[in-house]
Design a protein around this motif. Structure first.
Motif, short mmCIF file in Angstrom:
data_model
loop_
_atom_site.label_atom_id
_atom_site.label_comp_id
_atom_site.label_asym_id
_atom_site.label_seq_id
_atom_site.Cartn_x
_atom_site.Cartn_y
_atom_site.Cartn_z
N ALA A 4 0.80 -1.29 -0.04
CA ALA A 4 -0.06 -0.20 -0.04
C ALA A 4 0.73 1.23 -0.12
O ALA A 4 0.67 2.20 -0.53
CB ALA A 4 -0.93 0.14 1.31
N GLU A 5 1.86 1.15 0.82
CA GLU A 5 2.66 2.35 0.79
C GLU A 5 3.51 2.57 -0.58
O GLU A 5 3.49 3.60 -1.00
CB GLU A 5 3.94 2.14 1.81
CG GLU A 5 3.40 2.07 3.19
CD GLU A 5 4.59 1.95 4.38
OE1 GLU A 5 5.67 1.46 3.93
OE2 GLU A 5 4.26 1.76 5.70
N GLN A 6 3.93 1.56 -1.22
CA GLN A 6 4.33 1.73 -2.50
C GLN A 6 3.59 2.40 -3.46
O GLN A 6 3.78 3.18 -4.40
CB GLN A 6 5.00 0.31 -3.24
CG GLN A 6 6.05 -0.19 -2.31
CD GLN A 6 6.55 -1.65 -2.81
OE1 GLN A 6 5.91 -2.18 -3.77
NE2 GLN A 6 7.78 -1.79 -2.21
N ALA A 7 2.25 1.87 -3.62
CA ALA A 7 1.24 2.34 -4.26
C ALA A 7 0.81 4.06 -4.02
O ALA A 7 0.59 4.87 -5.17
CB ALA A 7 -0.09 1.70 -4.26
N GLU A 8 1.19 4.26 -2.75
CA GLU A 8 0.86 5.76 -2.52
C GLU A 8 1.83 6.69 -2.96
O GLU A 8 1.63 7.61 -3.44
CB GLU A 8 0.70 5.73 -1.07
CG GLU A 8 0.28 7.35 -0.52
CD GLU A 8 0.07 7.24 0.89
OE1 GLU A 8 0.01 8.44 1.65
OE2 GLU A 8 0.24 6.13 1.75
N GLN A 9 2.97 5.99 -2.91
CA GLN A 9 4.22 6.88 -3.45
C GLN A 9 4.23 6.99 -4.96
O GLN A 9 4.41 8.21 -5.57
CB GLN A 9 5.55 6.13 -2.93
CG GLN A 9 5.84 6.27 -1.54
CD GLN A 9 7.42 5.37 -1.34
OE1 GLN A 9 7.78 4.82 -2.21
NE2 GLN A 9 7.62 5.24 0.21
N ILE A 10 3.92 6.05 -5.66
CA ILE A 10 3.48 6.09 -6.89
C ILE A 10 2.68 7.20 -7.38
O ILE A 10 2.66 7.97 -8.23
CB ILE A 10 3.37 4.53 -7.73
CG1 ILE A 10 4.55 3.72 -7.59
CG2 ILE A 10 3.03 4.77 -9.07
CD1 ILE A 10 4.37 2.42 -7.90
N THR A 12 1.62 9.76 -5.74
CA THR A 12 2.04 11.01 -5.31
C THR A 12 3.16 11.58 -6.40
O THR A 12 3.12 12.81 -6.88
CB THR A 12 2.82 11.10 -3.99
OG1 THR A 12 2.02 10.42 -3.08
CG2 THR A 12 3.45 12.51 -3.72
N ALA A 13 3.96 10.69 -6.93
CA ALA A 13 4.86 11.06 -8.05
C ALA A 13 4.19 11.11 -9.17
O ALA A 13 4.49 12.32 -10.05
CB ALA A 13 6.08 9.92 -8.14
N LEU A 14 3.29 10.74 -9.49
CA LEU A 14 2.51 11.03 -10.62
C LEU A 14 1.73 12.30 -10.86
O LEU A 14 1.66 13.32 -11.73
CB LEU A 14 1.32 9.78 -11.14
CG LEU A 14 1.95 8.58 -11.66
CD1 LEU A 14 0.76 7.48 -11.62
CD2 LEU A 14 2.70 8.68 -12.84
N GLN A 15 1.25 12.57 -9.57
CA GLN A 15 0.67 14.07 -9.51
C GLN A 15 1.82 14.93 -9.59
O GLN A 15 1.22 16.14 -10.38
CB GLN A 15 0.02 13.94 -8.13
CG GLN A 15 -1.31 12.96 -7.85
CD GLN A 15 -2.06 13.11 -6.69
OE1 GLN A 15 -1.27 13.58 -5.68
NE2 GLN A 15 -2.94 12.22 -6.33
N LEU A 16 2.77 14.61 -8.95
CA LEU A 16 3.84 15.88 -9.20
C LEU A 16 4.38 15.97 -10.90
O LEU A 16 4.49 17.13 -10.99
CB LEU A 16 4.82 15.69 -8.34
CG LEU A 16 6.29 16.57 -8.27
CD1 LEU A 16 5.75 17.70 -7.91
CD2 LEU A 16 7.49 15.96 -7.57
N HIS A 17 4.36 15.07 -11.46
CA HIS A 17 4.93 15.07 -12.59
C HIS A 17 3.67 15.92 -13.64
O HIS A 17 4.00 16.50 -14.50
CB HIS A 17 5.00 13.67 -13.35
CG HIS A 17 5.44 13.66 -14.65
ND1 HIS A 17 4.55 13.50 -15.84
CD2 HIS A 17 6.61 13.53 -15.31
CE1 HIS A 17 5.01 13.38 -16.92
NE2 HIS A 17 6.57 13.41 -16.49
N ALA A 18 2.48 15.57 -13.11
CA ALA A 18 1.61 16.12 -14.05
C ALA A 18 1.41 17.67 -13.70
O ALA A 18 1.37 18.48 -14.55
CB ALA A 18 -0.12 15.62 -13.57
N ARG A 19 1.75 18.07 -12.53
CA ARG A 19 1.56 19.33 -12.24
C ARG A 19 2.90 19.87 -13.02
O ARG A 19 2.67 21.31 -13.38
CB ARG A 19 1.85 19.77 -10.78
CG ARG A 19 1.72 21.06 -10.39
CD ARG A 19 1.74 21.33 -8.83
NE ARG A 19 2.88 20.86 -8.06
CZ ARG A 19 3.18 19.79 -7.45
NH1 ARG A 19 2.09 19.03 -7.30
NH2 ARG A 19 4.19 19.56 -6.84
N LEU A 20 4.02 19.39 -12.89
CA LEU A 20 5.23 20.22 -13.50
C LEU A 20 4.90 19.95 -15.10
O LEU A 20 5.45 21.19 -15.69
CB LEU A 20 6.44 19.20 -13.33
CG LEU A 20 6.89 19.36 -11.91
CD1 LEU A 20 8.14 18.42 -11.75
CD2 LEU A 20 7.32 20.75 -11.29
#
Length: 823
Positions: A4-10, A12-20
């Motif tokens: 679950a933790e790994q899925a959460e991290q992924i 979060t990263a995808l959201q950051l990439h979309a914002r950038l």
């Protein structure tokens, strides 16, 4: 770490990439808008800069073109001083002059192109162009003047001597002189100078230089031909006056001998013209580029060649006195000279299109000469005998040929050969001394100079046809001549003299034909001997080559055994040499065979021998017939009178002694009278041929002397007169002496007293005085002790008759070299 933790991290990263990514897209759009605005602001600046750059380039080009135009405008002023000095005399001056001409020519081309471009708003350009054109034309005139001066200066200075030119133009040296020209018309420096000047004038399209060159070289060629006797002015006057035969130099007024010399000089002039034309062709090729070399060469030689050919045409077209049949010899000589030189003209002119007209004129002259010769000979043939021995009038008959009517009307009082007969046979003999007479006058289709080739069979057939035509023509001429001679013989008051005249003339015809046939036979024998000698030399050369080849092969085999591969190479080389020798020998053999075939094909007699042996034998019989007629009319009365007393006894002796003495006196008186008349009259007659004269005398002696000797021996022992000197005047020895040394000797006998007139009749009891017996005896003793006659000099019974013996009745004696009358 759990899943679950790994899925959460992924997540979060995808959201950051979309914002950038969203923020980067905004930044890029902002930059694009700013660049578009910058481009809009820089576009006017770029357009202005480009226009300025193009303006600068146009200014640079305009400045360069203006500078070039100004230079060309000023070119005439800069080179004028050099051009006014002309080509000068030195090479440096010529180089400067031609360089200035080249610069001015470039300026003219530029100015002409400038004016053709429609940019004539600058008036200075038009003025500069006119000045440059005037200066350029003046420079070309100076160039042409110098060109003509160089040609004129060296035209006469380089002429050879007349002796050198005559030697080089001789028939035996002509081929070598044309293959290796030694006639230098201009020195090398002059050739180089005129060549450069010609190139400059051709570049300027100054074509009058072509005429200048042709005229200068034509004058030089005239001077060359003047060395061998060709005067252009005199030749033109002669040829123009020949048709009317009126001018002082008209060929129609020249004799045949003068024309013979003229034709000899004409042939030399034509050969010299060939040498000059070959040298002119080489010079034209050095001076002018193609095709101007052919143009100038044609113009250079055309006048001189046409002038020489015009002389030949004038000889062909002669009128009046110049139409004598002797002119045939002139035409034959001219035709042979032209035929010998036509191959050289073909080699020189046939490859050049502008010279074909000149070559055709030379060929047409050959046709014209042949036509004129055949027409003249035809007129001569038709005129023979048309008016007796006076010829056929001014068209070339016998009278015109033999000079004057005085000769034609001449009566030969001694019965010798008539001058017309002798001269006509001399004409025919001389006619066939020309090698081209048979083919030119009698061949079918003769006269065409182009009909020289053909196969051997065709040539043999043509020669046979020509020989047959010549035989027929000569037979017609001699037949008409005999008819004229017979008409002349009928005019003699003494018929026996007419028969003697005909016998002499016909015998002269036969003798002339026999001599011509013998000469033809000797020529054929010489040709056969030469062919045999060439065949023997060729066989010896082949044998020598075979021996050399065998020896070489032996050497090669020995070398091959000792040297291996090197020997094999040498054998191959030896085989090549042997093959080459065989090929060369085969070629020589083929040439020899062709020469032999040509010689055998042309071996037939071309002279009077074409009449053949049948004609000779037939006319020998005619000679004997005329001799028999002379014999019967002169001696038959005496012989018949003696036969009537001794053989047939028709005139028997009277039995009464008184009547017998009177009868015997009348017989001796009648015989003496007849002999007096014969010897008085016929001692002035003659037979020019010694053998024929001897044969005629032999027949007289063999018919007369046996009967007269028997009559003399029978009746001189009778004492029938007290004046024997009156009746016994011709002892047999003296009679034989008179026949051998007085009769037909061509000298008038001194008439004794009591003989008058020319008829030979004795009056007043006188008679012909025979020589004293002592002289006769001394002659007979010297003749008996002299050398015997050569064997074969007579045949048949002539030897017996010559020795004083009797000839069987009905026999006929004939000499090997002369005919004698049949009994």
């Amino acid at each position: 770490m759990g899943l679950a933790e790994q899925a959460e991290q992924i997540s979060t990263a995808l959201q950051l990439h979309a914002r950038l990514s969203s923020e980067g897209d905004v930044v890029l759009r902002s930059l694009q808008e700013k660049l578009s605005e910058l481009n809009r602001k820089l576009a006017p600046i770029h357009e202005r800069a480009t226009a300025l750059t193009w303006a600068e380039e146009n200014i640079t080009l305009a400045k360069a073109e203006t500078n070039e135009l100004l230079q060309h405008i000023d070119a005439s002023r800069k080179v004028e001083s050099v051009l006014r000095l002309g080509p000068g005399r030195s090479e440096q001056q010529l180089d400067s002059f031609l360089a200035a001409v080249g610069r001015l020519e470039a300026a003219l081309n530029h100015l002409e192109a400038y004016l053709d471009g429609g940019e004539s708003s600058v008036g200075a350009v038009e003025q500069a162009y006119e000045n440059a054109t005037d200066l350029y034309d003046r420079a070309m005139r100076d160039c042409e003047a110098d060109f003509a001066a160089v040609l004129s200066q060296h035209g006469a200075a380089r002429l050879p001597s007349a002796a050198w030119l005559t030697e080089k133009a001789s028939p035996e040296n002509l081929r070598d002189s044309l293959d290796q020209p030694q006639l230098e018309l201009l020195p090398p420096a002059a050739v180089s100078r005129v060549s450069r000047l010609a190139e400059a004038m051709l570049t300027a399209r100054h074509v009058t230089c072509l005429d200048t060159y042709a005229q200068a070289r034509s004058r030089a060629l005239d001077m060359l031909l003047a060395l061998v006797g060709l005067d252009p002015a005199a030749a033109r006057a002669s040829s123009s006056a020949s048709s009317s035969s009126t001018g002082p130099g008209g060929l129609g007024l020249q004799s045949s001998d003068q024309l013979q010399r003229l034709v000899g000089g004409w042939a030399l002039q034509l050969r010299a013209l060939l040498l000059g034309a070959a040298a002119e062709l080489a010079l034209a090729q050095d001076v002018w580029p193609s095709p101007y070399d052919e143009v100038t060469f044609s113009e250079t030689i055309s006048r001189s060649l046409r002038l020489v050919l015009q002389v030949g045409k004038a000889v062909c077209e002669g009128r009046g006195a110049s139409r004598s049949p002797d002119r045939v010899f002139v035409l034959l000589q001219m035709h042979q000279s032209l035929m010998d030189l036509l191959p050289y003209l073909d080699d020189l002119l046939s490859a050049r299109e502008r010279c074909t007209g000149l070559l055709n004129e030379a060929h047409l002259l050959g046709v014209m000469i042949g036509r004129s010769a055949r027409q003249l000979f035809g007129d001569f043939e038709e005129g023979v005998g048309s008016r007796g021995l006076q010829g056929g009038g001014g068209g070339g008959g016998g009278g015109a040929y033999h000079g004057s009517d005085a000769v034609s009307k001449l009566t030969m009082l001694d019965g010798t050969v008539h001058p017309i007969c002798a001269t006509m046979l001399s004409f025919l003999k001389r006619l066939f001394t020309y090698p081209n007479a048979l083919s030119l006058l009698f061949s079918p289709g003769a006269g065409s100079v182009s009909s020289n080739g053909g196969g051997g069979g065709a040539g043999s057939g043509s020669e046979a046809a020509a020989a047959a035509a010549a035989s027929s023509s000569i037979m017609r001429i001699l037949m008409r001549l005999m008819e004229a001679l017979e008409a002349k013989a009928r005019s003699y008051k003494v018929p026996a003299l007419g028969d003697l005249f005909l016998m002499n003339n016909v015998h002269y015809m036969v003798w002339t034909v026999e001599q011509a046939a013998a000469a033809d036979k000797r020529a054929q024998q010489q040709q056969q001997q030469q062919q045999q000698q060439r065949g023997s030399a060729s066989a010896a050369a082949k044998a020598g080559l075979a021996e050399d080849d065998d020896a070489e092969e032996d050497d090669e085999e020995r070398a091959a055994e000792g040297d291996g591969a090197d020997g094999a190479k040498r054998r191959r080389g030896g085989a090549k040499r042997a093959g080459g020798s065989a090929a060369g020998d085969g070629g020589a053999g083929g040439a020899g065979t062709a020469a032999a075939a040509a010689a055998s094909g042309g071996g037939g007699g071309g002279g009077l021998g074409v009449l053949g042996s049948a004609w000779v034998e037939r006319h020998k019989d005619i000679v004997e017939t005329y001799g028999a007629a002379y014999h019967d009319k002169t001696w038959r009365p005496i012989i018949s009178a003696l036969e009537a007393v001794l053989v047939s006894e028709e005139d028997a002796e009277p039995t009464d002694p008184g009547r017998f003495k009177a009868w015997l006196k009348s017989k001796f008186a009648k015989i003496n009278t007849q002999l007096d008349a014969i010897f008085k009259q016929q001692s002035a007659w003659t037979i020019p041929d010694a053998k024929l004269k001897g044969a005629v005398r032999n027949v007289i002696k063999q018919d007369l002397l046996p009967l007269y000797g028997e009559f003399w021996e029978r009746y001189t022992a009778v004492d029938f007169t007290t004046h024997p000197d009156k009746y016994l005047r011709y002892p047999p020895e003296q009679l034989e002496f008179l026949i051998d040394h007085t009769l037909l000797e061509g000298r008038a006998a001194a008439a004794p007293k009591g003989l008058v007139g020319g008829g030979g009749a004795a009056v007043g009891g006188g008679g012909f005085s025979p020589p004293p017996l002592s002289s006769v005896s001394s002659f007979r003793s010297s003749a008996a002790s002299g050398p015997p006659p050569p064997p074969g000099s007579v045949r048949g019974s002539s030897q017996q008759a010559a020795a004083g013996g009797a000839v069987p009745a009905g026999g006929r004696a004939k000499s090997s070299g002369a005919m004698m009358p049949r009994r």
